[in-house]
Design an enzyme around this catalytic site. Structure first.
Site, PDB file in Angstrom:
ATOM      1  CG  HIS A 208      -1.964  63.671  28.134  1.00 26.13           C
ATOM      2  ND1 HIS A 208      -1.199  62.900  28.269  1.00 26.13           N
ATOM      3  CD2 HIS A 208      -1.752  64.670  28.000  1.00 26.13           C
ATOM      4  CE1 HIS A 208       0.062  63.652  28.190  1.00 26.13           C
ATOM      5  NE2 HIS A 208      -0.248  64.982  27.381  1.00 26.13           N
TER       6      HIS A 208
HETATM    7  C1  UD1 Z   1      -1.539  70.071  28.951  1.00 21.42           C
HETATM    8  C2  UD1 Z   1      -0.240  70.230  27.967  1.00 21.42           C
HETATM    9  C3  UD1 Z   1       0.265  68.800  28.221  1.00 21.42           C
HETATM   10  C4  UD1 Z   1       0.901  68.602  29.013  1.00 21.42           C
HETATM   11  C5  UD1 Z   1      -1.071  67.607  29.792  1.00 21.42           C
HETATM   12  C6  UD1 Z   1      -0.258  67.225  30.825  1.00 21.42           C
HETATM   13  C7  UD1 Z   1      -0.517  72.771  26.309  1.00 21.42           C
HETATM   14  C8  UD1 Z   1      -0.820  72.920  24.962  1.00 21.42           C
HETATM   15  N1  UD1 Z   1      -1.373  71.032  26.959  1.00 21.42           N
HETATM   16  O1  UD1 Z   1      -2.608  69.133  28.292  1.00 21.42           O
HETATM   17  O2  UD1 Z   1       1.466  69.759  27.004  1.00 21.42           O
HETATM   18  O3  UD1 Z   1       0.922  67.249  28.449  1.00 21.42           O
HETATM   19  O4  UD1 Z   1      -1.093  69.385  30.067  1.00 21.42           O
HETATM   20  O5  UD1 Z   1      -1.483  66.894  31.088  1.00 21.42           O
HETATM   21  O6  UD1 Z   1      -0.231  73.186  27.636  1.00 21.42           O
HETATM   22  N2  UD1 Z   1      -8.719  68.698  32.828  1.00 21.42           N
HETATM   23  C9  UD1 Z   1      -9.044  68.658  34.623  1.00 21.42           C
HETATM   24  N3  UD1 Z   1      -9.186  69.111  35.168  1.00 21.42           N
HETATM   25  C10 UD1 Z   1      -7.600  69.855  35.101  1.00 21.42           C
HETATM   26  C11 UD1 Z   1      -7.103  70.158  34.366  1.00 21.42           C
HETATM   27  C12 UD1 Z   1      -7.713  70.321  33.176  1.00 21.42           C
HETATM   28  O7  UD1 Z   1     -10.380  68.585  34.029  1.00 21.42           O
HETATM   29  O8  UD1 Z   1      -7.061  70.092  36.073  1.00 21.42           O
HETATM   30  C13 UD1 Z   1      -9.477  69.031  31.367  1.00 21.42           C
HETATM   31  C14 UD1 Z   1      -9.766  70.406  30.726  1.00 21.42           C
HETATM   32  O9  UD1 Z   1     -10.843  70.927  30.904  1.00 21.42           O
HETATM   33  C15 UD1 Z   1      -9.380  69.790  29.470  1.00 21.42           C
HETATM   34  C16 UD1 Z   1      -8.571  68.829  28.941  1.00 21.42           C
HETATM   35  O10 UD1 Z   1      -8.840  68.283  30.657  1.00 21.42           O
HETATM   36  O11 UD1 Z   1     -11.282  69.658  28.848  1.00 21.42           O
HETATM   37  C17 UD1 Z   1      -7.413  69.519  29.073  1.00 21.42           C
HETATM   38  O12 UD1 Z   1      -6.861  70.425  29.927  1.00 21.42           O
HETATM   39  P1  UD1 Z   1      -5.568  71.669  28.990  1.00 21.42           P
HETATM   40  O13 UD1 Z   1      -5.132  71.797  30.222  1.00 21.42           O
HETATM   41  O14 UD1 Z   1      -6.059  71.744  27.982  1.00 21.42           O
HETATM   42  O15 UD1 Z   1      -5.190  69.968  28.098  1.00 21.42           O
HETATM   43  P2  UD1 Z   1      -4.134  69.304  28.111  1.00 21.42           P
HETATM   44  O16 UD1 Z   1      -4.427  67.910  27.375  1.00 21.42           O
HETATM   45  O17 UD1 Z   1      -3.653  68.387  29.837  1.00 21.42           O
END
Ligand code: UD1
Length: 368
Positions: A208
Site C-alpha cells: 500500500h
Molecule cells: C496510512 C498511513 C500509513 C499506514 C497506512 C496503513 C499516513 C501518512 N499514512 O496510509 O503510514 O501504513 O495508513 O493502512 O498517515 N481509504 C479508504 N478507507 C479507509 C481509509 C482510507 O477507502 O478506511 C482510502 C482513502 O480514501 C485514500 C487511501 O485509502 O484514497 C489512502 O488512505 P490514507 O489514510 O490517506 O493513507 P494510507 O495509504 O492508508
C-alpha cells in the site's frame, strides 16, 4: 484522589494493534481514566471497526471523523478537531502511537497546549524523508516528552539526534502484546480454511505504500511479479483501499484478479489476517508492522522497499528488502532454501509485556 486522565489516540489500521494492549492495561489501573480518541483517519469497517472489535476495544469516547485528504488537510483536520477537546477537558497525558498523520497532529496539539505527550514506537528511522511517515516520526520525536522505543537501534537514533536520554525508555514491541493477547483466537480462526489454503503452502501479500502503488510503472511491475510468484506458490493478496483505487485507475485490477494461483480479498480483520500470516510459507509486504510480526513468528518476510525503519528485523529476524523487479527471483530463493531456513532471534523486550512497561513508566512520570 483525582484520577489522571490519559488520552489514547487511535487513527489508522496499524495503530489499533498498538493501542489495544495499552488500553487494556490502563483500564485495569485504579489511578487513571482512559479516553479513547479515534481521529477517523481510517473509517471503512474493514480498516477500522472490525479491527476494534477483534481487539476488544470499545467504541471510542470521541470520534473526530477526519477522513481522507491530502497530508495538509488530514493533519490540519486532526489538529482542528482535537484541540477543542483538549481545551475543554485537558488530559494529564496524551499517548500517540506509530507514525501516521494523526500521530504528529495530536503531538503538535499537546505540545502547544503544554500537555505532555508520550510517543509509543519512538526512534524508528528509515533515513528516507520522501516517506510521509519519516517526517511524522522526526517531528513527533522532536517535540514529544516521553519516547517509548521498541529496540536498541531506536535508542541510538534518538541519541544521535541529541534527544535528552531522560526522555527515552525502551519498553519493547507492543505489537507482540496484541498477538499474544489474541493468540488463541488467531489459532482457532477459520480464515485459512475459508480461503482454501493449507498451512505453509501459500503466501500472503499486502502492498500500500505510495512509492509502490502510486506510480503506474512500479505497480505494473509488481502486478507482473506477483502474478508470476503465484505460479510458484498460491498467494492471498489482501488489497488496501489505496491500492485498489490505484489498480483500477491504472487499468491493472482485472489483470491482477485473473491471475492463476492468486486470491484477491479485501482487507481482513486482525484475527483473520494473523490467522493467514501464522500459517504462511512467506509474506510479501511493504507494511511496517508485518516486518515485526514475521520476525517474531520466524516466517520469511520479503519487504518491497529500499529502506526499513526496522533494521532489527533484518539483523535478528526473517526480513529482507526486495526491489519490485526481483520479487519472483527472491520468492524462488526462499522456496528453494526450505521451510526451516528462516532462522530468527526474538529481539529483547518483544515478549508480550510492553504495555505493562508503558503503564509503569507513565505512573512514574505522573508521580514526578
Ligand atoms: C496510512 C498511513 C500509513 C499506514 C497506512 C496503513 C499516513 C501518512 N499514512 O496510509 O503510514 O501504513 O495508513 O493502512 O498517515 N481509504 C479508504 N478507507 C479507509 C481509509 C482510507 O477507502 O478506511 C482510502 C482513502 O480514501 C485514500 C487511501 O485509502 O484514497 C489512502 O488512505 P490514507 O489514510 O490517506 O493513507 P494510507 O495509504 O492508508
Amino acid at each position: 484522589m483525582k484520577k489522571a486522565q490519559i488520552d489514547l489516540i487511535a487513527a489508522a489500521r496499524p495503530n489499533f494493534m498498538k493501542v489495544a494492549p495499552l488500553y487494556h492495561a490502563l483500564t485495569a489501573e485504579s489511578w487513571c481514566d482512559v479516553r479513547l480518541v479515534h481521529t477517523g483517519q481510517h473509517y471503512d469497517a474493514n480498516m477500522s471497526s472490525d479491527i476494534f472489535d477483534d481487539l476488544g476495544l470499545p467504541d471510542p469516547h470521541h470520534h473526530l471523523g477526519v477522513g481522507s485528504g491530502s497530508h495538509a488537510t488530514q493533519t490540519a483536520g486532526v489538529m482542528t478537531a482535537y484541540e477543542p477537546l483538549c481545551l475543554s477537558s485537558p488530559p494529564a497525558w496524551i499517548v500517540v502511537v506509530g507514525d501516521v498523520n494523526s500521530t504528529v497532529a495530536c503531538t503538535l496539539v499537546g505540545a502547544k497546549l503544554h500537555i505532555p505527550v508520550a510517543h509509543l514506537e519512538a526512534g524508528l528511522r528509515s533515513g528516507d524523508r520522501r516517506m510521509p511517515e519519516e517526517i511524522n516520526r522526526l517531528v513527533t520525536d522532536a517535540i514529544a516528552d516521553l519516547l517509548w522505543t521498541p529496540s536498541p537501534d531506536a535508542d541510538a537514533n534518538l541519541a544521535h539526534e541529541g534527544v535528552d536520554p531522560a526522555k527515552v525508555e525502551r519498553i519493547g514491541n507492543i505489537m507482540i502484546d496484541s498477538y499474544e493477547l489474541m493468540r488463541e483466537r488467531i489459532e482457532g480462526d477459520g480464515t485459512r480454511a475459508r480461503m482454501g489454503v493449507q498451512g505453509k503452502e501459500y503466501g500472503v501479500v499486502t502492498l500500500h505504500r505510495p512509492a509502490n502503488v502510486d506510480s503506474r510503472d512500479t505497480l505494473e511491475v509488481l502486478v507482473e511479479q506477483v502474478r508470476s510468484s503465484a505460479s510458484r506458490l498460491p498467494l492471498v493478496f489482501a488489497v488496501h483501499p489505496r491500492t485498489e483505487k490505484q489498480l483500477k485507475e491504472f487499468g491493472l485490477y482485472d489483470r491482477l484478479v485473473s491471475s492463476p494461483g492468486l486470491t484477491v480479498t479485501e482487507p481482513l480483520s486482525y484475527v483473520s489476517f494473523m490467522n493467514m500470516v501464522t500459517g504462511a510459507r512467506l509474506i510479501i509486504t511493504d507494511s511496517g508492522g508485518i516486518q515485526e510480526e514475521t520476525t517474531y513468528l520466524g516466517i520469511p518476510c520479503l519487504t518491497v522497499r529500499d529502506t526499513t525503519e526496522r533494521p532489527i528485523t533484518i539483523e535478528q529476524g526473517t526480513n529482507q528488502l526486495v526491489e519490485p523487479e526481483s520479487l519472483l527471483e527472491t520468492v524462488d530463493a526462499v522456496l528453494a532454501a526450505g521451510s526451516d531456513a528462516a532462522a530468527s532471534r526474538k529481539p529483547e523486550f518483544w515478549d508480550g509485556k510492553a504495555a505493562g512497561r508503558a503503564v509503569e513508566s507513565l505512573k512514574r512520570r505522573l508521580r514526578q
